[in-house]
Design an enzyme around this catalytic site. Structure first.
Site, PDB file in Angstrom:
ATOM      1  N   TYR A 132      48.502  80.171  39.049  1.00 48.36           N
ATOM      2  CA  TYR A 132      49.556  81.180  39.145  1.00 48.36           C
ATOM      3  C   TYR A 132      49.860  81.780  37.774  1.00 48.36           C
ATOM      4  O   TYR A 132      50.032  82.998  37.645  1.00 48.36           O
ATOM      5  CB  TYR A 132      50.809  80.549  39.736  1.00 48.36           C
ATOM      6  CG  TYR A 132      51.951  81.520  39.967  1.00 48.36           C
ATOM      7  CD1 TYR A 132      51.799  82.605  40.814  1.00 48.36           C
ATOM      8  CD2 TYR A 132      53.187  81.330  39.345  1.00 48.36           C
ATOM      9  CE1 TYR A 132      52.857  83.489  41.035  1.00 48.36           C
ATOM     10  CE2 TYR A 132      54.234  82.208  39.570  1.00 48.36           C
ATOM     11  CZ  TYR A 132      54.065  83.279  40.404  1.00 48.36           C
ATOM     12  OH  TYR A 132      55.095  84.152  40.622  1.00 48.36           O
ATOM     13  N   SER A 133      49.914  80.956  36.754  1.00 45.12           N
ATOM     14  CA  SER A 133      50.198  81.447  35.408  1.00 45.12           C
ATOM     15  C   SER A 133      49.099  82.399  34.940  1.00 45.12           C
ATOM     16  O   SER A 133      49.377  83.464  34.378  1.00 45.12           O
ATOM     17  CB  SER A 133      50.326  80.274  34.431  1.00 45.12           C
ATOM     18  OG  SER A 133      51.393  79.428  34.779  1.00 45.12           O
TER      19      SER A 133
END
Length: 227
Positions: free
Chosen positions: A134-135
């Site tokens: 996600y990052s």
């Protein structure tokens, strides 16, 4: 804002996307939701480039594009993330945004006016532990927005992004409690963001009040990053 303007919101049936849709309706816009949910105005999988192109052709002129479709992805150390989970996070968050921009931006350029608001995350700036997929996807959205903003800078079309902290939304229902605790502990206000708070900022970016800001990334949610 002219009532004749049309906004398309991907992921517009829940969470931040639904809040943005409701907020833009209050401004008199015609709002069209693209989502996999049954009640969406158009059921479209944003990872399917051909389906997104077909939706753009069917809808005709669109003035505002809010790319809110996204998944949080696996909450695991990088070395434990299954490849398909990694790829799906990028497919929805990054490729989905790319597909929508590619489909809707050309007509905006031709008309000389448009607003693109991409929903990224503060995770793309700080890198949340156990959320590398996600990052990394959020970081890609941030870079995409900066590049697109520069490419469109003289066209009358503005591209900006919001980078909220963790949002209290249905899309985060499966998010590990540790992730919520990590976000809250590092947010000075000690609470999560609400979708309606982010939607207010999206409405501002979609309006005529913003006419000389492009390629910008706005951190939203309790001062999570200090300099």
């Amino acid at each position: 804002m002219r009532a004749s303007r049309t906004a398309v919101i991907t992921g517009g049936m829940s969470g931040l996307g639904a809040a943005a849709a409701a907020r833009l309706v209050k401004d008199g816009l015609k709002v069209i939701t693209l989502d996999l949910a049954d009640r969406a105005d158009l059921r479209v999988d944003v990872t399917d480039a051909a389906a997104v192109r077909a939706a753009a052709a069917r809808l005709g002129p669109v003035d505002i594009l809010v790319n809110a479709a996204g998944v949080v992805g696996p909450y695991l150390p990088l070395w434990q993330i299954p490849l398909d989970a990694w790829e799906n996070t990028f497919a929805v968050n990054v490729h989905g945004t790319f597909n929508a921009c590619k489909a809707f931006v050309p007509a905006m350029r031709e008309r000389g006016w448009g607003r693109i608001i991409n929903v990224a995350s503060i995770a793309g700036k700080v890198g949340n532990p156990n959320m590398s997929a996600y990052s990394a996807a959020s970081a890609a959205l941030i870079a995409l927005t900066k590049s697109l903003g520069k490419e469109l800078a003289t066209s009358g079309v503005l591209a900006n992004a919001v980078a909220p902290t963790l949002v209290q939304a249905p899309s985060n229902a499966a998010t590990a409690p540790e992730a919520f605790a990590h976000a809250s502990d590092r947010t000075p206000t000690r609470r999560l963001s609400q979708p309606e708070e982010i939607a207010e900022f999206i409405a501002w970016l979609a309006s005529d009040k913003v006419n000389h800001t492009t390629g910008a990334i706005y951190d939203i949610g309790g001062a999570p990053v200090t300099y």
